[in-house]
Design an enzyme around this catalytic site. Structure first.
Site, PDB file in Angstrom:
ATOM      1  N   LYS A 116       0.808  -1.216   0.000  1.00  0.00           N
ATOM      2  CA  LYS A 116       0.000   0.000   0.000  1.00  0.00           C
ATOM      3  C   LYS A 116       0.847   1.274   0.000  1.00  0.00           C
ATOM      4  O   LYS A 116       0.496   2.264  -0.631  1.00  0.00           O
ATOM      5  CB  LYS A 116      -0.950  -0.004   1.198  1.00  0.00           C
ATOM      6  CG  LYS A 116      -1.796  -1.267   1.337  1.00  0.00           C
ATOM      7  CD  LYS A 116      -2.671  -1.493   0.124  1.00  0.00           C
ATOM      8  CE  LYS A 116      -3.653  -2.629   0.315  1.00  0.00           C
ATOM      9  NZ  LYS A 116      -3.110  -3.960   0.221  1.00  0.00           N
ATOM     10  N   GLU A 201      -1.774   6.652   7.729  1.00  0.00           N
ATOM     11  CA  GLU A 201      -2.639   7.364   6.796  1.00  0.00           C
ATOM     12  C   GLU A 201      -3.601   8.248   7.592  1.00  0.00           C
ATOM     13  O   GLU A 201      -4.116   7.854   8.643  1.00  0.00           O
ATOM     14  CB  GLU A 201      -3.424   6.346   5.973  1.00  0.00           C
ATOM     15  CG  GLU A 201      -4.281   6.920   4.879  1.00  0.00           C
ATOM     16  CD  GLU A 201      -4.913   5.801   4.077  1.00  0.00           C
ATOM     17  OE1 GLU A 201      -4.294   5.330   3.109  1.00  0.00           O
ATOM     18  OE2 GLU A 201      -6.023   5.370   4.454  1.00  0.00           O
ATOM     19  N   HIS A 236     -13.311  -1.281  10.307  1.00  0.00           N
ATOM     20  CA  HIS A 236     -12.700  -1.119   8.990  1.00  0.00           C
ATOM     21  C   HIS A 236     -12.875  -2.349   8.108  1.00  0.00           C
ATOM     22  O   HIS A 236     -12.159  -2.516   7.122  1.00  0.00           O
ATOM     23  CB  HIS A 236     -11.213  -0.772   9.122  1.00  0.00           C
ATOM     24  CG  HIS A 236     -10.968   0.400  10.020  1.00  0.00           C
ATOM     25  ND1 HIS A 236     -11.313   1.683   9.688  1.00  0.00           N
ATOM     26  CD2 HIS A 236     -10.425   0.468  11.271  1.00  0.00           C
ATOM     27  CE1 HIS A 236     -10.995   2.505  10.672  1.00  0.00           C
ATOM     28  NE2 HIS A 236     -10.468   1.800  11.640  1.00  0.00           N
ATOM     29  N   ARG A 295      -6.369  -8.220  -6.770  1.00  0.00           N
ATOM     30  CA  ARG A 295      -7.011  -9.531  -6.702  1.00  0.00           C
ATOM     31  C   ARG A 295      -8.509  -9.366  -6.912  1.00  0.00           C
ATOM     32  O   ARG A 295      -9.004  -8.254  -7.082  1.00  0.00           O
ATOM     33  CB  ARG A 295      -6.778 -10.157  -5.321  1.00  0.00           C
ATOM     34  CG  ARG A 295      -7.222  -9.239  -4.182  1.00  0.00           C
ATOM     35  CD  ARG A 295      -7.173  -9.909  -2.837  1.00  0.00           C
ATOM     36  NE  ARG A 295      -7.323  -8.971  -1.743  1.00  0.00           N
ATOM     37  CZ  ARG A 295      -8.472  -8.457  -1.320  1.00  0.00           C
ATOM     38  NH1 ARG A 295      -9.595  -8.782  -1.937  1.00  0.00           N
ATOM     39  NH2 ARG A 295      -8.514  -7.627  -0.288  1.00  0.00           N
TER      40      ARG A 295
END
Length: 503
Positions: A116, A201, A236, A295
């Site tokens: 990421k 983040e 999440h 994916r």
């Protein structure tokens, strides 16, 4: 043409892939752990091979064992599904080195987008807006992350660079609580993906989570198949997904812009096969690249329902070297679809995972209803894997019809023996704000926690009433004396017996 595909996964997604193989006339090979000896994907596949003990680290995460089985059974290709090894560049490279086709993107694309932190740097260089956070590439130590965190600003998220599904993710509101959260996030990421690397983040309040499905062939053709709204989440982790997004249905220009950016992000790494570009949209309709999942997604059926395109078949055909059979102009969205993830967990008690045996299973049917599952009556749910046991998907000509159909299907779905989150889904689908499409990633915490607390109070009250009734029943009861008259209560019976005695 592939003759045999090994499915390096388990549960409902393994069954889903095996079905696509059967329709294409390709033999399917299942692998299983001790806990999955009697699993549905093992029964459905044409061949099945024992992989190892129940823990994923000793079975489904063992790339060398899976490759050895693929060579042994003569598989042409390996489909990784989602989770486990699906986003491991080293596994994709090992398949390539062994002369076995990996049904997914190239190892270089997985490395660039599967990590990421690297993905953020890659798409930012291509001019795609990203959520503020850890910049640059490579592994960062806890000390480095603690030094960077105040510059980003709280609240923020700790996220695993590998994998997805909310694993290895922690919400942080202060520097003081961050060291312990960093350690727990690394442990969870290591256990889930075999990679404990993490990044930071910025947490955007009131954001909506919207993703675009991508398909790309080996000839440079890339299309997106519309968006999915994934804002209904807890911890999440997505719980409900739908297509199209209620937000973008009202903002077609924003949809077109986000779709173009999604394709550009995929082009930045020369992407091939199926993938998903995920965005956050803030309250001012600004959107930011969140991550790319290299994916197939858990929620891919809602896209299949509104486009009529079988994504698993397309994955296999692309891996065979076939060009895409459609252009961007050919992609049309018809109606609306919703998916509810059916998890073995208790929503009235903080969604704690449940285990046990499914004693009875009654599945819904009818127009526009689809159930993807890996369960059956008698199936044993173990503590070794994710609690997702099925996915219920409905389609309607409008979003309202899809919601109404989902309510009906959820009421028909009966799973006896194990607690599930079906009551949660029914409560959500009856929530006026959800029906109006007014939701963001904090919706469950802000609007359904009260319901959960009320359920707990109701359960406690019912338990108290039940206990009182049981206590009452167990008390010694006074036995009233019985007095028998000289003749029966019924005169008709007395006369009948008298007449019979005279015969």
């Amino acid at each position: 043409m592939f003759k045999k595909i090994l499915i390096a996964n388990r549960g409902e997604i393994a069954v889903r892939i095996a079905r696509a193989c059967r329709e294409l006339g390709i033999q399917s090979v299942a692998v299983y752990s001790d806990a999955d000896r009697q699993a549905l994907h093992v029964r459905y596949a044409d061949e099945a091979y024992y992989l190892g003990p129940s823990p994923a680290r000793e079975s489904y995460l063992c790339a060398d064992k899976i490759l050895a089985i693929a060579r042994k059974c003569g598989a042409d290709a390996i489909h990784p599904g989602y989770g486990f090894l699906a986003e491991r560049a080293d596994f994709a490279q090992a398949c390539q080195d062994a002369g076995i086709v990996f049904i997914g993107p190239k190892p270089s694309a997985i490395a660039a987008m599967g990590d990421k932190a690297v993905a953020r740097a890659t798409v930012a260089a291509a001019g795609v807006p990203v959520v503020p956070g850890t910049e640059g590439e490579g592994n960062l130590s806890d000390e480095e992350l603690l030094a960077i965190a105040p510059q980003i600003g709280f609240p923020l998220l700790i996220k695993a660079t590998a994998g997805g599904g909310g694993k290895g993710m922690r919400e942080v509101h202060s520097l003081e609580e961050m060291p312990d959260l960093l350690k727990s996030a690394r442990r969870e990421a290591e256990a889930a993906f075999g990679d404990g690397n993490i990044y930071l983040e910025k947490l955007i309040p009131g954001a909506r989570h919207i993703e675009f499905q991508i398909l790309a062939d080996q000839f440079g053709n890339i299309v997106h198949l519309g968006e999915r709204e994934c804002s209904i989440q807890r911890r999440h982790q997505k719980l409900v997904e739908e297509s199209p997004s209620p937000l973008l249905a009202e903002n077609p220009d924003l949809r077109a812009q986000m779709g173009k950016v999604a394709v550009r992000a995929a082009q930045a790494v020369g992407y091939v096969n199926a993938g998903t570009i995920e965005f956050l949209v803030d309250q001012n309709r600004n959107f930011y690249f969140l991550e790319m999942n290299t994916r197939l997604q858990v929620e891919h059926p809602v896209t299949e329902m509104v486009t009529g395109i079988d994504l698993v078949k397309e994955q296999i055909l692309i891996a065979m070297g076939r060009p895409l059979r459609f252009s961007q102009e050919d992609i049309q969205i018809h109606g609306a679809a919703i998916e509810c993830r059916i998890n073995a967990e208790d929503p009235a008690h903080n969604f704690i995972p449940m285990i046990g045996q499914i004693r009875h299973l009654f599945t819904p049917a009818g127009p526009g209803v689809r159930l993807d599952s890996g369960i059956y009556a008698g199936y044993e749910i173990t503590p070794y894997y994710d609690p997702l046991i099925a996915k219920l998907i409905t389609w309607g000509e409008s979003r309202v019809e899809a919601i109404q159909r989902m309510r009906r299907a959820l009421e028909e779905l009966r799973i006896v023996g194990v607690q599930t989150n079906i009551p949660f889904h029914l409560a959500l689908l009856n929530n006026p704000r959800f029906i109006a499409g007014q939701c963001d990633t904090s919706f469950v915490d802000n609007h359904l926690l009260t319901l959960q607390n009320n359920d707990e109070k109701t359960a406690a009250l019912l338990a108290a009433i039940t206990a009182a009734l049981v206590t009452h029943r167990q008390r010694p009861q006074t036995v009233a004396p019985s007095y028998h008259s000289a003749r029966p209560i019924s005169a008709w019976k007395w006369v009948g017996r008298w007449e019979y005695a005279l015969r």
